[in-house]
Design an enzyme around this catalytic site. Sequence first.
Site, PDB file in Angstrom:
ATOM      1  N   ASP A   9      -1.921  -4.665   9.421  1.00 19.05           N
ATOM      2  CA  ASP A   9      -2.995  -3.728   9.086  1.00 19.05           C
ATOM      3  C   ASP A   9      -4.144  -4.537   8.490  1.00 19.05           C
ATOM      4  O   ASP A   9      -4.057  -5.015   7.363  1.00 19.05           O
ATOM      5  CB  ASP A   9      -2.450  -2.689   8.098  1.00 19.05           C
ATOM      6  N   LYS A  36     -12.978   1.300   5.501  1.00 17.24           N
ATOM      7  CA  LYS A  36     -13.232   0.381   4.392  1.00 17.24           C
ATOM      8  C   LYS A  36     -14.472  -0.473   4.666  1.00 17.24           C
ATOM      9  O   LYS A  36     -15.400  -0.497   3.877  1.00 17.24           O
ATOM     10  CB  LYS A  36     -12.020  -0.526   4.176  1.00 17.24           C
ATOM     11  N   ILE A  38      -7.348  -3.651   7.960  1.00 18.91           N
ATOM     12  CA  ILE A  38      -8.453  -2.725   7.709  1.00 18.91           C
ATOM     13  C   ILE A  38      -9.453  -3.247   6.675  1.00 18.91           C
ATOM     14  O   ILE A  38     -10.587  -2.785   6.620  1.00 18.91           O
ATOM     15  CB  ILE A  38      -7.902  -1.328   7.313  1.00 18.91           C
ATOM     16  N   TYR A  78       0.835  -1.208   0.000  1.00 22.18           N
ATOM     17  CA  TYR A  78       0.000   0.000   0.000  1.00 22.18           C
ATOM     18  C   TYR A  78       0.874   1.265   0.000  1.00 22.18           C
ATOM     19  O   TYR A  78       1.654   1.477   0.932  1.00 22.18           O
ATOM     20  CB  TYR A  78      -0.878  -0.064   1.259  1.00 22.18           C
TER      21      TYR A  78
HETATM   22  C1  LIG Z   1      -3.953  -0.845   4.105  1.00 21.49           C
HETATM   23  C2  LIG Z   1      -4.522   0.507   4.450  1.00 21.49           C
HETATM   24  N1  LIG Z   1      -4.298   1.009   5.671  1.00 21.49           N
HETATM   25  C3  LIG Z   1      -4.768   2.219   6.022  1.00 21.49           C
HETATM   26  C4  LIG Z   1      -5.497   3.004   5.150  1.00 21.49           C
HETATM   27  C5  LIG Z   1      -5.958   4.363   5.587  1.00 21.49           C
HETATM   28  O1  LIG Z   1      -7.221   4.309   6.176  1.00 21.49           O
HETATM   29  P1  LIG Z   1      -7.902   5.622   6.801  1.00 21.49           P
HETATM   30  O2  LIG Z   1      -8.624   6.302   5.690  1.00 21.49           O
HETATM   31  O3  LIG Z   1      -8.820   5.107   7.857  1.00 21.49           O
HETATM   32  O4  LIG Z   1      -6.838   6.498   7.379  1.00 21.49           O
HETATM   33  C6  LIG Z   1      -5.740   2.521   3.860  1.00 21.49           C
HETATM   34  C7  LIG Z   1      -6.479   3.347   2.892  1.00 21.49           C
HETATM   35  O5  LIG Z   1      -6.405   3.170   1.722  1.00 21.49           O
HETATM   36  C8  LIG Z   1      -5.252   1.252   3.512  1.00 21.49           C
HETATM   37  O6  LIG Z   1      -5.453   0.758   2.288  1.00 21.49           O
END
Ligand SMILES: Cc1ncc(COP(=O)(O)O)c(C=O)c1O
Lengths: 470, 470
Positions: free
Chosen positions: A258, A296, A260, A173
């Site tokens: 991570d 997400k 998310i 990412y």
């Molecule tokens: C792997 C990952 N971590 C963190 C984030 C950031 O999330 P937030 O918008 O909650 O800061 C993203 C956003 O694209 C992501 O893809």
Amino acid sequence: MVPSLSSSDNNGHVSSTPDTCSDNKVVPVSSIAAALAKPDESPYYIGFEKVRVDEYHNVSNPEGIIQLGLSENTLSLDLLKEWLNKNLNESLSQGSSDGLINVDKLAPYQQFDGIMELKKVMARFMSEVLGGGTIEFDPLQVVLTCGANPANEILCNCVADPGDAFLVPAPYYPGFNRDMKIRSTVELIPVPTLSSDNFIVTIEALNIAYDQAKKQGKNVKGLLFANPSNPVGNMFNKETLQNLLNFAKEKNIHIISDEIYAGSRYGDDKFISIAEVVYPESIEKDRVHIVYGLSKDLCIPGFRLGVVYSWNQDVLTASKKLTRFCSVPLPIQQILLSMLSDGKFIQDFMKTNQERLRKRYSIFVEGLEKLGLGYVKGSAGLYCWVNMGRLMSSQDEKGELELWDKLMNIAKISVTPGGACHCTEPGWFRCCFARLSVEDVCLTIERIKRIVESVKPKCCGCQCDRNRAK
Amino acid sequence: MVPSLSSSDNNGHVSSTPDTCSDNKVVPVSSIAAALAKPDESPYYIGFEKVRVDEYHNVSNPEGIIQLGLSENTLSLDLLKEWLNKNLNESLSQGSSDGLINVDKLAPYQQFDGIMELKKVMARFMSEVLGGGTIEFDPLQVVLTCGANPANEILCNCVADPGDAFLVPAPYYPGFNRDMKIRSTVELIPVPTLSSDNFIVTIEALNIAYDQAKKQGKNVKGLLFANPSNPVGNMFNKETLQNLLNFAKEKNIHIISDEIYAGSRYGDDKFISIAEVVYPESIEKDRVHIVYGLSKDLCIPGFRLGVVYSWNQDVLTASKKLTRFCSVPLPIQQILLSMLSDGKFIQDFMKTNQERLRKRYSIFVEGLEKLGLGYVKGSAGLYCWVNMGRLMSSQDEKGELELWDKLMNIAKISVTPGGACHCTEPGWFRCCFARLSVEDVCLTIERIKRIVESVKPKCCGCQCDRNRAK
Ligand SMILES: Cc1ncc(COP(=O)(O)O)c(C=O)c1O
Ligand SMILES: Cc1ncc(COP(=O)(O)O)c(C=O)c1O
């Protein structure tokens, strides 16, 4: 005295503002500011800027650029809208005696790391989404932040000192570079993975990267990854997670996982959190930290809710203090407290959203297949990892950027080139499909087709070079 | 191998978690985390903790500790409540065609540094509050953050490199230590001021501090202050501001002016922003940065809205990128956009709130006068700077901390001792009065009286030592 045209600070940064007279010196900014003041060079960010000024809209700008570079899900906003219209006022009136908005609860200062009620429902939600209902998450280990970005930065601050390094399986990412490197000045060392391994990192590759880093005098402090993977969209199985934990144990380093996208699944695979591998009791937990958030899985990046989840008491205490810079407004906390407490809504939402993701994904990959483009079979995330190598004039970074440019300026679609994710194999592109209507998915495929056709001119059907896929 | 009881990382931090066996090494945390994991030693934070477990409430805990250590204003929450109950839904429905909550505007990603509509009304509001309606603020110079804490940190990041220093007229707001030092590792050099100067810093003192810092090899990058002052409650006049700017120009350093209390005036003086001194055109603007926010002037710290305002393009560009770690949720932005756009509400609110502050202040200082305690005549802020030196057994730091302890544990009021604000004269305490009802102000005075009487026992009225104020 002759006026100089620019002045330079200690860090060799040449300020962009010219000196107008010798008395009026240009004041130097910090090296962080000097670096950030420069225009972004990564296609990831250039793409955002291009879309910003010419974004596609089916009615108002049908010739504009279709945004497939932003990992955002708008497929289920209707459900959110319904819930908010029904429950907003009640959520903000919780605890008030007169049924009116409870300003006494919303306006004053509160602990910056989040209210306990929300931590409790968040822990329960994480137990469902990350732990499949079988792993317990403890509210006392939850720290709330305004988005996952600050959660990542905080963990970086807590485990690494300036100049230390993380191993990061690549492609990764692109935002990690900002989260971990803008202010924390740690180094991210990409650990290459191969398409033939489905882009899953191997322990051999980690060992090689670790040894090389050590040889160069680098202090490797942790292993950082997104699981489910961004940009690939696949997930680690239990064995891999166990191996990663063993690797971290052997090197005595941290793991930041991570997760998310854990609830944004569209495949059939079960998600396995790193929490499951350290569960229930192990000293190894001290080195494991999870990032989560609602941007997400609940489609609400605009609400900015992120989570640091850690078993390490020092990291927890420090993280809580660092939330003074990224605390979540109380009205947002109250709304999300109501929303996450509404079990029926959450269950329906997750189910419907996953079904919609699955459908959108299917249509998209069907289109890719018709174009003869390869992709990694994804399980989760808001994107598809597509192999467009055969559309490139050369199988290298230059060819990839040329194609990216063509996609942007001829096909008018903005995607993220693999190079921006530190992918070592050229030709891969991340395409986010979760903010497109069905019609827009079809239009996207149509537009990619233009490029496909331009590199594969119709001819007699012979096996000459021009007809053969590269 | 013999198991060791603790392990130590590169920074000499000894981890608190014991090693259980030689194979299970304790994983070291960063030096930031190690430092933050230690218990807070400043009375400023110890006070918060004490109040948290035993806070006074007129009904449920009448013997609890009265919180005068937290700079918070609850005097006008009724007005906020009325506005929110009337306007919340409309504020979140802006731009929707069906009158329902506009989820399309609230849920997706937006620029992290804030939406332009809110920047515009914020610039107008700042022009009123900071500029008395005569100075213009430009929306393009506004960067929104989730609270003033991150605004301060961001400015620190943008003007100073690790190890650099700021000059900070003392006594100063204890939070600056966290904002500027936790993660940024810059040094704050307190520049002493005297009660005889009404705690207004002199250029002589600044020069001495600057020269001394230089001699010690320190890199002074800026001048940092709160105006109106926290903890003193007074304000700089135009001449002083001009002198400070000249000083900054001479040394070629930055100025960070935290003007978060500009609208919380209760005196008759006009507030003068640093913006007025650099206005309208001057190269010197490049070194000047303002911090603002709504936590104090609109009584909504729970909403977390802060502002970086700068004339320096590099600082602006960098600050915007740093807001990925402290962005304001869109629902909060929409609510505040409506609120700040409601001119009549804002005007009435500011007027009424200032009147209420003035009244509460008067009652409080009347009480102090009856007790024979001195204080600095304040103009703005949510606190009063009180001289309790004569209640101390010794005129030094020890005496001050002893009295602070007595106030906390005997009088049951929590205040901030001057030492926590780096005040060099012992005996001064910051007392926040803006979250107290009139009855609670009286009770506070009653409680302080206990201490006053304990040090001044009733006797014959002679001039013996026991009766004379120290
Ligand atoms: C792997 C990952 N971590 C963190 C984030 C950031 O999330 P937030 O918008 O909650 O800061 C993203 C956003 O694209 C992501 O893809
Ligand atoms: C001078 C000063 N700046 C900044 C802040 C922090 O404000 P916020 O709550 O908006 O982060 C405070 C709070 O006490 C303050 O006194």
